[in-house]
Design a protein around this motif. Structure first.
Motif, PDB file in Angstrom:
ATOM      1  N   VAL A 145       0.700  -1.213  -0.083  1.00  0.00           N
ATOM      2  CA  VAL A 145      -0.037  -0.139   0.014  1.00  0.00           C
ATOM      3  C   VAL A 145       0.813   1.289   0.085  1.00  0.00           C
ATOM      4  CG1 VAL A 145      -1.592   1.191   1.369  1.00  0.00           C
ATOM      5  CG2 VAL A 145      -1.715  -1.133   1.130  1.00  0.00           C
ATOM      6  N   VAL A 146       1.945   1.275   0.911  1.00  0.00           N
ATOM      7  CA  VAL A 146       2.531   2.490   0.917  1.00  0.00           C
ATOM      8  C   VAL A 146       3.431   2.658  -0.416  1.00  0.00           C
ATOM      9  CG1 VAL A 146       4.966   3.373   1.909  1.00  0.00           C
ATOM     10  CG2 VAL A 146       3.090   1.980   3.442  1.00  0.00           C
ATOM     11  N   ASN A 147       4.186   1.616  -0.889  1.00  0.00           N
ATOM     12  CA  ASN A 147       4.845   1.746  -2.123  1.00  0.00           C
ATOM     13  C   ASN A 147       4.197   2.159  -3.363  1.00  0.00           C
ATOM     14  OD1 ASN A 147       7.198   1.138  -1.021  1.00  0.00           O
ATOM     15  ND2 ASN A 147       7.000  -0.933  -1.247  1.00  0.00           N
ATOM     16  N   ASN A 148       2.919   1.461  -3.257  1.00  0.00           N
ATOM     17  CA  ASN A 148       1.859   1.941  -4.314  1.00  0.00           C
ATOM     18  C   ASN A 148       1.367   3.317  -4.385  1.00  0.00           C
ATOM     19  OD1 ASN A 148       0.096   1.096  -6.568  1.00  0.00           O
ATOM     20  ND2 ASN A 148      -1.633   1.677  -5.057  1.00  0.00           N
ATOM     21  N   PHE A 149       1.445   4.018  -3.332  1.00  0.00           N
ATOM     22  CA  PHE A 149       0.825   5.299  -3.060  1.00  0.00           C
ATOM     23  C   PHE A 149       2.201   6.229  -3.333  1.00  0.00           C
ATOM     24  CE2 PHE A 149       0.255   9.465  -0.789  1.00  0.00           C
ATOM     25  CZ  PHE A 149      -0.832   9.738  -1.592  1.00  0.00           C
ATOM     26  N   LEU A 150       3.445   5.748  -3.067  1.00  0.00           N
ATOM     27  CA  LEU A 150       4.732   6.526  -3.089  1.00  0.00           C
ATOM     28  C   LEU A 150       4.972   6.476  -4.733  1.00  0.00           C
ATOM     29  CD1 LEU A 150       7.215   5.342  -0.592  1.00  0.00           C
ATOM     30  CD2 LEU A 150       5.751   7.525  -0.790  1.00  0.00           C
ATOM     31  N   SER A 151       4.665   5.582  -5.600  1.00  0.00           N
ATOM     32  CA  SER A 151       4.774   5.354  -6.925  1.00  0.00           C
ATOM     33  C   SER A 151       3.697   6.430  -7.732  1.00  0.00           C
ATOM     34  CB  SER A 151       4.422   4.125  -7.579  1.00  0.00           C
ATOM     35  OG  SER A 151       5.210   3.117  -7.288  1.00  0.00           O
ATOM     36  N   ARG A 152       2.743   6.755  -7.165  1.00  0.00           N
ATOM     37  CA  ARG A 152       1.795   7.572  -7.735  1.00  0.00           C
ATOM     38  C   ARG A 152       2.129   8.905  -7.575  1.00  0.00           C
ATOM     39  NH1 ARG A 152      -4.003   8.236  -5.032  1.00  0.00           N
ATOM     40  NH2 ARG A 152      -4.147  10.432  -5.345  1.00  0.00           N
ATOM     41  N   ILE A 153       2.671   9.287  -6.308  1.00  0.00           N
ATOM     42  CA  ILE A 153       3.004  10.532  -6.077  1.00  0.00           C
ATOM     43  C   ILE A 153       4.465  11.122  -6.550  1.00  0.00           C
ATOM     44  CG2 ILE A 153       1.325  11.056  -4.093  1.00  0.00           C
ATOM     45  CD1 ILE A 153       3.782  10.582  -2.227  1.00  0.00           C
ATOM     46  N   LEU A 154       5.121   9.878  -6.973  1.00  0.00           N
ATOM     47  CA  LEU A 154       6.340  10.265  -7.791  1.00  0.00           C
ATOM     48  C   LEU A 154       6.279  10.874  -8.911  1.00  0.00           C
ATOM     49  CD1 LEU A 154       9.510  10.088  -8.295  1.00  0.00           C
ATOM     50  CD2 LEU A 154       9.226   8.012  -9.047  1.00  0.00           C
ATOM     51  N   VAL A 155       5.160  10.344  -9.681  1.00  0.00           N
ATOM     52  CA  VAL A 155       4.667  10.966 -10.716  1.00  0.00           C
ATOM     53  C   VAL A 155       4.037  12.436 -10.676  1.00  0.00           C
ATOM     54  CG1 VAL A 155       3.183  10.890 -12.918  1.00  0.00           C
ATOM     55  CG2 VAL A 155       4.291   8.668 -11.723  1.00  0.00           C
ATOM     56  N   VAL A 392      13.052   1.907   2.324  1.00  0.00           N
ATOM     57  CA  VAL A 392      13.137   2.360   0.884  1.00  0.00           C
ATOM     58  C   VAL A 392      14.454   1.688   0.265  1.00  0.00           C
ATOM     59  CG1 VAL A 392      12.338   4.925   1.369  1.00  0.00           C
ATOM     60  CG2 VAL A 392      14.671   4.412   1.819  1.00  0.00           C
ATOM     61  N   GLN A 393      14.365   1.701  -1.127  1.00  0.00           N
ATOM     62  CA  GLN A 393      15.531   0.947  -1.708  1.00  0.00           C
ATOM     63  C   GLN A 393      16.148   1.650  -2.597  1.00  0.00           C
ATOM     64  OE1 GLN A 393      12.960  -2.303  -3.085  1.00  0.00           O
ATOM     65  NE2 GLN A 393      13.941  -3.729  -1.776  1.00  0.00           N
ATOM     66  N   HIS A 394      15.666   2.746  -3.130  1.00  0.00           N
ATOM     67  CA  HIS A 394      16.214   3.762  -4.228  1.00  0.00           C
ATOM     68  C   HIS A 394      15.589   5.091  -4.363  1.00  0.00           C
ATOM     69  CE1 HIS A 394      12.509   2.056  -6.016  1.00  0.00           C
ATOM     70  NE2 HIS A 394      13.104   1.012  -6.109  1.00  0.00           N
ATOM     71  N   ALA A 395      16.021   5.728  -5.117  1.00  0.00           N
ATOM     72  CA  ALA A 395      15.852   7.464  -4.993  1.00  0.00           C
ATOM     73  C   ALA A 395      14.569   7.606  -5.217  1.00  0.00           C
ATOM     74  CB  ALA A 395      16.992   8.018  -5.967  1.00  0.00           C
ATOM     75  N   SER A 396      13.786   6.696  -6.340  1.00  0.00           N
ATOM     76  CA  SER A 396      12.638   7.098  -6.716  1.00  0.00           C
ATOM     77  C   SER A 396      11.479   6.885  -5.501  1.00  0.00           C
ATOM     78  CB  SER A 396      11.988   6.137  -7.524  1.00  0.00           C
ATOM     79  OG  SER A 396      11.733   4.837  -6.954  1.00  0.00           O
ATOM     80  N   GLN A 397      11.908   6.107  -4.400  1.00  0.00           N
ATOM     81  CA  GLN A 397      11.040   6.348  -3.338  1.00  0.00           C
ATOM     82  C   GLN A 397      11.499   7.431  -2.399  1.00  0.00           C
ATOM     83  OE1 GLN A 397      12.516   1.969  -2.369  1.00  0.00           O
ATOM     84  NE2 GLN A 397      10.431   1.412  -2.599  1.00  0.00           N
ATOM     85  N   THR A 398      12.640   7.756  -2.262  1.00  0.00           N
ATOM     86  CA  THR A 398      13.004   8.952  -1.424  1.00  0.00           C
ATOM     87  C   THR A 398      12.316  10.472  -2.052  1.00  0.00           C
ATOM     88  OG1 THR A 398      15.099   9.028  -2.460  1.00  0.00           O
ATOM     89  CG2 THR A 398      14.700   8.034  -0.138  1.00  0.00           C
ATOM     90  N   GLN A 399      12.301  10.497  -3.291  1.00  0.00           N
ATOM     91  CA  GLN A 399      11.572  11.411  -4.151  1.00  0.00           C
ATOM     92  C   GLN A 399      10.295  11.398  -3.589  1.00  0.00           C
ATOM     93  OE1 GLN A 399      12.809  14.148  -6.421  1.00  0.00           O
ATOM     94  NE2 GLN A 399      14.390  13.962  -4.781  1.00  0.00           N
ATOM     95  N   ALA A 400       9.699  10.482  -3.759  1.00  0.00           N
ATOM     96  CA  ALA A 400       8.257  10.457  -3.426  1.00  0.00           C
ATOM     97  C   ALA A 400       7.934  10.756  -2.014  1.00  0.00           C
ATOM     98  CB  ALA A 400       7.760   8.714  -3.794  1.00  0.00           C
ATOM     99  N   LEU A 401       8.701  10.450  -0.982  1.00  0.00           N
ATOM    100  CA  LEU A 401       8.731  10.701   0.300  1.00  0.00           C
ATOM    101  C   LEU A 401       8.791  12.273   0.583  1.00  0.00           C
ATOM    102  CD1 LEU A 401      10.684   7.803   2.028  1.00  0.00           C
ATOM    103  CD2 LEU A 401       8.083   8.107   2.299  1.00  0.00           C
ATOM    104  N   LEU A 402       9.667  12.678  -0.230  1.00  0.00           N
ATOM    105  CA  LEU A 402       9.765  14.246  -0.153  1.00  0.00           C
ATOM    106  C   LEU A 402       8.402  14.766  -0.697  1.00  0.00           C
ATOM    107  CD1 LEU A 402      13.465  14.886  -1.534  1.00  0.00           C
ATOM    108  CD2 LEU A 402      12.758  15.106   0.922  1.00  0.00           C
TER     109      LEU A 402
END
Length: 426
Positions: A145-155, A392-402
């Motif tokens: 659930v967390v990673n799915n939402f992070l993927s969405r808000i990265l975009v 978190v495993q990579h920068a796409s996830q940390t960008q999404a967290l920001l």
């Protein structure tokens, strides 16, 4: 009980209320077939809802308010767009609402139909004084659930940043190379000196450098001269050569340097001094003028970092952080974290923007692959989420967290957050 209207929207959208034996405020039975879809534009809150009243099926719009009287407070009675509302959903019914044709607007009251745990979960989030609202609960949410939402808000983050790129692209008559050059310069300022770097790029168009291709000294002179660092007296031969070259070039091209006072040195590590960053930036131009064209040509995203390695920086900077300050040993090349910063904040962003602008999805895919190939960023904001149990495993996830912190957590928009919604429903 006090809560914003958005909470009632959330309850209605996800049907989180007792739907058995529904009745309107006048006692008529109501059958709810579909709650409708949230309306992101002007007009009633939900569209394409489907209900049955007195054996008649109605399809149309739904408006949600805390009180029935808010209909008049919001001046809906003067807006024809609200004449197609088939149901008024409220927390408290304090007055009858009439349409323009004199008919009574059907009203559903939710006050006694919402489970108390929803209110408790919402209040716990909103009243939280932690670094972010769900700090104590996020570890209980499935990582999917967390990673799915992070993927969405990265975009979402990338698309937001595209706006600034497209504005500058328009100002530069659609020149992608020049636009990339401006943003790259800003990135080389690493926040503290982003503004003077941006002004420097605006005063030195790339086509000027193209006229001095393979003439490193003249390119360095243009960069340092326009930055305002060549007005002072020098003892060493190298800066004096730069000064001489710049005097000639500034007259030739009618150049006016930016104010040297804009550059910041205080409370900075010497490796981040603007003089060294300018030396690296000049070397990057010497190595790869029209850099964006080369970025587009690189097929393997992991090879993009090679564009920023082994820059041909003048040997003067091996022993200097500043023109008149000698040092024993200086690390001239960009470090891994600096290169990663550039790849994340400029290269990946421009790949995504270019793909979006030209409708070439493969460049957007390359942007995602690039971010996934870079190690997670480390800063105080990311640390808060890591300490709370987010992996978190990579920068796409940390960008999404920001993005999560900036657009959701800081404003306590838990009702708009996929993670917050999951916690509210627990």
């Amino acid at each position: 009980m006090r809560f914003p209207e958005e909470f009632l929207h959330f309850v209605w959208q996800f049907r989180l209320f007792d739907t058995l034996n529904l009745q309107l405020s006048d006692g008529q039975p109501l059958q709810l077939l579909h709650c409708g879809f949230p309306n992101k534009h002007a007009g009633p809150d939900f569209t394409q809802a489907k209900i049955v009243i007195d054996d008649t099926t109605w399809v149309g719009q739904v408006e949600v308010h805390l009180k029935s009287s808010d209909w008049y407070h919001h001046q809906h009675q003067q807006d024809l767009a609200y004449e197609n509302v088939i149901l008024h959903v409220v927390w408290e019914h304090d007055m009858e609402i009439k349409r323009l044709d004199g008919t009574t607007l059907p009203t559903l009251v939710l006050k006694d139909k919402i489970a108390s745990h929803l209110f408790n979960n919402y209040q716990n989030l909103i009243s939280s004084v932690n670094s972010f609202p769900c700090e104590n609960q996020i570890s209980t949410i499935d990582s999917f659930v967390v990673n799915n939402f992070l993927s969405r808000i990265l975009v979402e983050r990338l698309e937001e940043k595209c706006t600034e790129i497209f504005e500058r692209l328009d100002q530069l008559n659609g020149n992608w190379d020049e636009t990339f050059y401006h943003f790259m310069a800003k990135n080389f300022g690493f926040k503290v000196n982003a503004l003077p770097m941006q002004l420097l790029a605006q005063s030195l168009p790339q086509n000027l450098f193209a006229k001095h291709k393979d003439q490193a000294l003249q390119i360095e002179a243009l960069v340092f001269g326009q930055a305002g660092f060549l007005k002072q007296h020098f003892e060493d031969g190298y800066p004096n050569l730069l000064k001489k070259e710049y005097l000639f070039l500034s007259k030739k091209y009618a150049l006016k340097p930016i104010d040297i006072s804009l550059w910041k040195f205080l409370r900075m590590r010497p490796q981040n001094f603007p003089t060294l960053r300018l030396a690296q930036f000049a070397a990057l131009i010497v190595k790869s003028n029209h850099l964006f064209s080369k970025v587009l040509e690189v097929k393997n995203v992991k090879d993009l970092s090679l564009l920023f390695n082994s820059l041909p920086i003048h040997s003067f900077w091996e022993t200097h952080y500043h023109f008149n300050k000698e040092a024993e040993k200086v690390s001239m090349q960009l470090g891994k974290s600096s290169i990663d910063n550039i790849l994340i904040n400029t290269v990946a962003l421009f790949l995504f923007a270019y793909g979006k602008y030209t409708a070439q999805a493969n460049f957007q895919t390359r942007a995602f692959y690039l971010l996934e190939s870079i190690q997670p960023e480390r800063n105080n904001i990311i640390s808060n989420y890591l300490e709370a149990g987010v992996t978190v495993q990579h920068a796409s996830q940390t960008q999404a967290l920001l993005q999560l912190r900036k657009n959701y957590c800081n404003h306590k928009k838990c009702l708009n957050c996929g993670i917050g919604l999951k916690i509210l429903k627990q």
